[in-house]
Design a protein around this motif. Structure first.
Motif, PDB file in Angstrom:
ATOM      1  N   GLU A  10       6.011   4.325 -11.285  1.00  0.00           N
ATOM      2  CA  GLU A  10       6.307   3.357 -10.230  1.00  0.00           C
ATOM      3  C   GLU A  10       6.318   4.002  -8.851  1.00  0.00           C
ATOM      4  OE1 GLU A  10       9.982   1.633 -11.472  1.00  0.00           O
ATOM      5  OE2 GLU A  10       9.020   0.237 -12.845  1.00  0.00           O
ATOM      6  N   THR A  11       6.479   5.306  -8.784  1.00  0.00           N
ATOM      7  CA  THR A  11       6.523   5.984  -7.489  1.00  0.00           C
ATOM      8  C   THR A  11       5.129   6.287  -6.943  1.00  0.00           C
ATOM      9  OG1 THR A  11       6.646   8.187  -8.499  1.00  0.00           O
ATOM     10  CG2 THR A  11       8.732   7.053  -8.063  1.00  0.00           C
ATOM     11  N   ILE A  12       4.102   6.170  -7.753  1.00  0.00           N
ATOM     12  CA  ILE A  12       2.741   6.473  -7.319  1.00  0.00           C
ATOM     13  C   ILE A  12       2.153   5.243  -6.634  1.00  0.00           C
ATOM     14  CG2 ILE A  12       0.432   7.146  -8.060  1.00  0.00           C
ATOM     15  CD1 ILE A  12       1.735   8.514 -10.457  1.00  0.00           C
ATOM     16  N   ASP A  13       1.674   5.417  -5.419  1.00  0.00           N
ATOM     17  CA  ASP A  13       1.062   4.314  -4.683  1.00  0.00           C
ATOM     18  C   ASP A  13      -0.281   3.948  -5.299  1.00  0.00           C
ATOM     19  OD1 ASP A  13       3.116   4.146  -2.842  1.00  0.00           O
ATOM     20  OD2 ASP A  13       2.197   5.611  -1.485  1.00  0.00           O
ATOM     21  N   GLY A  14      -0.504   2.683  -5.518  1.00  0.00           N
ATOM     22  CA  GLY A  14      -1.786   2.204  -6.023  1.00  0.00           C
ATOM     23  C   GLY A  14      -2.043   2.521  -7.473  1.00  0.00           C
ATOM     24  N   VAL A  15      -0.999   2.752  -8.258  1.00  0.00           N
ATOM     25  CA  VAL A  15      -1.188   3.127  -9.653  1.00  0.00           C
ATOM     26  C   VAL A  15      -1.797   1.983 -10.472  1.00  0.00           C
ATOM     27  CG1 VAL A  15       1.089   2.481 -10.525  1.00  0.00           C
ATOM     28  CG2 VAL A  15      -0.114   4.406 -11.544  1.00  0.00           C
ATOM     29  N   THR A  17      -4.365   0.310  -9.814  1.00  0.00           N
ATOM     30  CA  THR A  17      -5.829   0.293  -9.737  1.00  0.00           C
ATOM     31  C   THR A  17      -6.474   1.128 -10.834  1.00  0.00           C
ATOM     32  OG1 THR A  17      -5.826   2.120  -8.163  1.00  0.00           O
ATOM     33  CG2 THR A  17      -5.829  -0.096  -7.261  1.00  0.00           C
TER      34      THR A  17
END
Length: 61
Positions: A10-15, A17
């Motif tokens: 959840e902390t990764i931006d754009g995960v 995609t």
């Protein structure tokens, strides 16, 4: 363990995609494979299917 992975993802931006890209690659690969199967010549398929039965290759070794 699963709670850690979910929290980390959840902390990764754009995960979100990444699964979509994977699905797109999967779909494109099998669409191209399906197109090739439909357009391949019958003579080529027959020639390739007889390779395991060809005894001339064994004699040339």
């Amino acid at each position: 363990m699963l709670k850690f992975v979910k929290g980390y993802m959840e902390t990764i931006d754009g995960v979100a995609t990444y699964p979509m890209i994977s699905l797109l690659i999967f779909f494109v690969f099998f669409a191209v494979l399906f197109w090739w199967v439909l357009t391949a010549s019958k003579a080529h398929i027959k020639e390739v299917s007889e390779i395991p039965l060809d005894e001339t290759d064994i004699e040339n070794r």
